[in-house]
Design a protein around this motif. Structure first.
Motif, PDB file in Angstrom:
ATOM      1  N   ASP A  52     -29.269  30.323   4.933  1.00  0.00           N
ATOM      2  CA  ASP A  52     -29.723  30.459   6.407  1.00  0.00           C
ATOM      3  C   ASP A  52     -29.174  31.621   6.987  1.00  0.00           C
ATOM      4  O   ASP A  52     -29.945  32.472   7.607  1.00  0.00           O
ATOM      5  CB  ASP A  52     -29.601  29.314   7.130  1.00  0.00           C
ATOM      6  CG  ASP A  52     -30.351  27.986   6.747  1.00  0.00           C
ATOM      7  OD1 ASP A  52     -31.170  28.225   5.881  1.00  0.00           O
ATOM      8  OD2 ASP A  52     -29.898  26.929   7.130  1.00  0.00           O
ATOM      9  N   ASP A  53     -27.813  31.893   6.699  1.00  0.00           N
ATOM     10  CA  ASP A  53     -27.210  32.841   7.265  1.00  0.00           C
ATOM     11  C   ASP A  53     -27.494  34.446   6.549  1.00  0.00           C
ATOM     12  O   ASP A  53     -27.687  35.367   7.434  1.00  0.00           O
ATOM     13  CB  ASP A  53     -25.450  32.962   7.009  1.00  0.00           C
ATOM     14  CG  ASP A  53     -24.702  33.944   7.728  1.00  0.00           C
ATOM     15  OD1 ASP A  53     -25.077  34.124   9.211  1.00  0.00           O
ATOM     16  OD2 ASP A  53     -23.745  34.353   7.395  1.00  0.00           O
ATOM     17  N   ALA A  54     -27.905  34.297   5.249  1.00  0.00           N
ATOM     18  CA  ALA A  54     -28.324  35.414   4.710  1.00  0.00           C
ATOM     19  C   ALA A  54     -29.741  35.858   5.149  1.00  0.00           C
ATOM     20  O   ALA A  54     -30.249  36.973   5.505  1.00  0.00           O
ATOM     21  CB  ALA A  54     -28.461  35.100   3.279  1.00  0.00           C
ATOM     22  N   MET A  55     -30.642  34.749   5.514  1.00  0.00           N
ATOM     23  CA  MET A  55     -32.039  35.045   5.859  1.00  0.00           C
ATOM     24  C   MET A  55     -32.083  35.456   7.403  1.00  0.00           C
ATOM     25  O   MET A  55     -32.860  36.275   7.729  1.00  0.00           O
ATOM     26  CB  MET A  55     -32.890  33.456   5.652  1.00  0.00           C
ATOM     27  CG  MET A  55     -33.089  33.340   4.502  1.00  0.00           C
ATOM     28  SD  MET A  55     -33.587  34.704   3.322  1.00  0.00           S
ATOM     29  CE  MET A  55     -35.158  35.196   3.974  1.00  0.00           C
TER      30      MET A  55
ATOM     31  N   ARG B 263     -32.978  40.403  10.844  1.00  0.00           N
ATOM     32  CA  ARG B 263     -32.458  41.546  11.504  1.00  0.00           C
ATOM     33  C   ARG B 263     -32.617  42.755  10.946  1.00  0.00           C
ATOM     34  O   ARG B 263     -32.035  43.864  11.812  1.00  0.00           O
ATOM     35  CB  ARG B 263     -31.024  40.948  12.042  1.00  0.00           C
ATOM     36  CG  ARG B 263     -30.903  40.062  13.279  1.00  0.00           C
ATOM     37  CD  ARG B 263     -29.349  39.736  13.660  1.00  0.00           C
ATOM     38  NE  ARG B 263     -28.438  40.929  13.097  1.00  0.00           N
ATOM     39  CZ  ARG B 263     -27.163  40.623  12.656  1.00  0.00           C
ATOM     40  NH1 ARG B 263     -27.090  39.216  12.288  1.00  0.00           N
ATOM     41  NH2 ARG B 263     -26.476  41.388  11.876  1.00  0.00           N
ATOM     42  N   GLY B 264     -32.809  42.914   9.640  1.00  0.00           N
ATOM     43  CA  GLY B 264     -32.994  44.342   9.042  1.00  0.00           C
ATOM     44  C   GLY B 264     -31.658  44.727   8.421  1.00  0.00           C
ATOM     45  O   GLY B 264     -31.387  45.620   7.872  1.00  0.00           O
ATOM     46  N   ASP B 265     -30.728  43.755   8.316  1.00  0.00           N
ATOM     47  CA  ASP B 265     -29.551  43.863   7.685  1.00  0.00           C
ATOM     48  C   ASP B 265     -29.515  43.547   6.222  1.00  0.00           C
ATOM     49  O   ASP B 265     -28.874  42.580   5.794  1.00  0.00           O
ATOM     50  CB  ASP B 265     -28.278  43.097   8.258  1.00  0.00           C
ATOM     51  CG  ASP B 265     -27.061  43.328   7.644  1.00  0.00           C
ATOM     52  OD1 ASP B 265     -26.834  44.250   6.996  1.00  0.00           O
ATOM     53  OD2 ASP B 265     -25.977  42.779   8.009  1.00  0.00           O
ATOM     54  N   PHE B 266     -30.162  44.291   5.406  1.00  0.00           N
ATOM     55  CA  PHE B 266     -30.513  43.955   3.952  1.00  0.00           C
ATOM     56  C   PHE B 266     -29.501  43.953   3.210  1.00  0.00           C
ATOM     57  O   PHE B 266     -29.151  43.103   2.249  1.00  0.00           O
ATOM     58  CB  PHE B 266     -31.776  44.974   3.534  1.00  0.00           C
ATOM     59  CG  PHE B 266     -32.896  44.783   4.351  1.00  0.00           C
ATOM     60  CD1 PHE B 266     -33.450  43.862   4.612  1.00  0.00           C
ATOM     61  CD2 PHE B 266     -33.295  46.110   4.880  1.00  0.00           C
ATOM     62  CE1 PHE B 266     -34.788  43.725   5.290  1.00  0.00           C
ATOM     63  CE2 PHE B 266     -34.494  45.907   5.643  1.00  0.00           C
ATOM     64  CZ  PHE B 266     -35.139  44.835   5.923  1.00  0.00           C
ATOM     65  N   ASP B 267     -28.284  44.866   3.491  1.00  0.00           N
ATOM     66  CA  ASP B 267     -26.923  44.806   2.613  1.00  0.00           C
ATOM     67  C   ASP B 267     -26.305  43.384   2.917  1.00  0.00           C
ATOM     68  O   ASP B 267     -25.682  42.799   1.868  1.00  0.00           O
ATOM     69  CB  ASP B 267     -26.178  46.217   3.131  1.00  0.00           C
ATOM     70  CG  ASP B 267     -26.573  47.183   2.718  1.00  0.00           C
ATOM     71  OD1 ASP B 267     -27.387  47.362   1.539  1.00  0.00           O
ATOM     72  OD2 ASP B 267     -26.628  48.318   3.357  1.00  0.00           O
TER      73      ASP B 267
ATOM     74  N   ALA C 248     -35.370  41.380  -0.481  1.00  0.00           N
ATOM     75  CA  ALA C 248     -34.350  42.155   0.301  1.00  0.00           C
ATOM     76  C   ALA C 248     -33.949  43.361  -0.507  1.00  0.00           C
ATOM     77  O   ALA C 248     -34.054  44.400   0.435  1.00  0.00           O
ATOM     78  CB  ALA C 248     -32.833  41.310   0.313  1.00  0.00           C
ATOM     79  N   LEU C 249     -34.024  43.511  -1.723  1.00  0.00           N
ATOM     80  CA  LEU C 249     -33.624  44.747  -2.642  1.00  0.00           C
ATOM     81  C   LEU C 249     -34.822  45.609  -2.381  1.00  0.00           C
ATOM     82  O   LEU C 249     -34.939  46.880  -2.372  1.00  0.00           O
ATOM     83  CB  LEU C 249     -33.638  44.159  -4.015  1.00  0.00           C
ATOM     84  CG  LEU C 249     -32.237  43.761  -4.361  1.00  0.00           C
ATOM     85  CD1 LEU C 249     -32.146  43.079  -5.630  1.00  0.00           C
ATOM     86  CD2 LEU C 249     -31.022  44.826  -4.081  1.00  0.00           C
TER      87      LEU C 249
END
Length: 138
Positions: free
Chosen positions: A8-11, A16-20, A46-47
């Protein structure tokens, strides 16, 4: 944090656009649970959003190994291949996605029947009646 919270944190980072940040967290989830299909699928996307199409394709094929008949896997792979310039392979996966959607429709004919019954029960719209216009001369 348990795996679901990490996912969930990754999603959240992805949204938010923080793909890294999302990529790092999704890879962490996958090191702990290699068979996590949702994390695998999200990692590929994401990649892709980051612009790393080759890595997105590789992760997409890993997701395909987990669920070879998943429509979204083939839709994503079609998108990844199209952006990387391989139109033929993109079309192949696009067709596979369409076939999988037909399979899903064939598995759930009851849902289609319910939808059609709902359409029948839908009230008919009457034409709109405008009030008389006494100011107009006949």
């Amino acid at each position: 944090m348990n795996l679901q919270e990490q996912y969930d944190d990754a999603m959240f980072d992805f949204s938010r656009g923080d793909f890294d940040g999302a990529i790092a967290k999704l890879k962490n989830v996958l090191t702990q649970e290699r068979e996590n299909f949702e994390a695998q699928l999200a990692l590929g996307m994401a990649l892709y959003r980051k612009g790393d199409f080759a890595a997105a394709i590789a992760e997409g094929h890993r997701a395909e190994k987990l669920r070879p008949t998943e429509q979204l896997v083939h839709t994503n792979l079609s998108l990844f291949y199209m952006r990387s310039g391989d139109k033929v392979t993109a079309e192949k996966h696009g067709l596979q996605a369409k076939i999988e959607s037909w399979r899903e429709d064939a598995k759930n004919p009851a849902e289609k029947k319910i939808e059609s019954e709902l359409q029948i029960a839908k009230p008919k719209l009457e034409p709109m009646k405008f009030p008389s216009q006494p100011w107009k001369k006949k």
